[in-house]
Motif scaffolding. Sequence first.
Motif, short mmCIF file in Angstrom:
data_model
loop_
_atom_site.label_atom_id
_atom_site.label_comp_id
_atom_site.label_asym_id
_atom_site.label_seq_id
_atom_site.Cartn_x
_atom_site.Cartn_y
_atom_site.Cartn_z
N ASP A 116 0.85 -1.19 0.00
CA ASP A 116 0.00 0.00 0.00
C ASP A 116 0.89 1.25 0.00
OD1 ASP A 116 1.03 -0.09 2.55
OD2 ASP A 116 -0.91 -0.12 3.58
N ALA A 117 0.23 2.40 -0.02
CA ALA A 117 0.97 3.66 -0.11
C ALA A 117 1.83 3.90 1.14
CB ALA A 117 -0.01 4.82 -0.30
N ARG A 118 1.36 3.49 2.28
CA ARG A 118 2.12 3.71 3.52
C ARG A 118 3.42 2.90 3.51
NH1 ARG A 118 0.66 1.89 9.52
NH2 ARG A 118 2.06 3.31 10.59
N TRP A 120 4.89 1.73 0.82
CA TRP A 120 5.70 2.26 -0.27
C TRP A 120 6.51 3.46 0.23
CZ3 TRP A 120 6.93 6.43 -3.21
CH2 TRP A 120 7.46 6.20 -4.48
N LYS A 142 8.27 0.42 -8.13
CA LYS A 142 7.15 0.19 -9.05
C LYS A 142 7.29 -1.11 -9.84
CE LYS A 142 5.63 4.90 -9.70
NZ LYS A 142 5.45 6.00 -10.64
#
Length: 149
Positions: A116-118, A120, A142
Motif C-alpha cells: 500500500d501507499a504507507r 511504499w 514500481k
Amino acid sequence: MAETSLRERALRHLARRDHSRAELARKLAAHGSTEEIDEILDRMTELGLLSDSRFAEAWVRGKAARHGTTRLRHDLAQRGVPRDAIDAAIASECPDDEMTRARELCRSRFATPPADAREWARQARFLQSRGFAVDLIRKLLKENPDESA
C-alpha cells in the motif's frame, strides 16, 4: 619533542584505520601548528602511509553495499577527499550498478514489496536515507517482483 609527539599521534591514528589528509589534520590540529601538521602529513604521504585515494577506496568498499552513490560522495566530501579521488574510488569499487545494490538492500531489509501507499513511503524513505536517487527509488518500488528475479 613536539614534532615526535605529533608524528606519533598521526601514526597511532593511521594504525587504527586509514584517514583522509583533511581528517587527520583536523584530529592533529589541537596538538601542533598548521606548518608542523602540514610537514608531518607531507612526509607521511611521501612514505605512502597517508593516501586520500586509498582511504576513499576503502571507504567505498566498506559502505557500497548499504549506501547509494549520492551518500558515498557526500560522506567522502565531508571527510575532505578530493572529487577526482571520490570518482575514481566509486568507479573502481562499485562493480554493480546502483539499481542492483538498491534492490539487494531492499530485499534484505523488507520481506515483501510495498502493498500500500504507507509501506511504499516507508521503503522509499529508507532507500532515500541511504543515499539512493529518488527516480531510482520510484523505478525500483514500481517494478513487479517477478521482473526483478
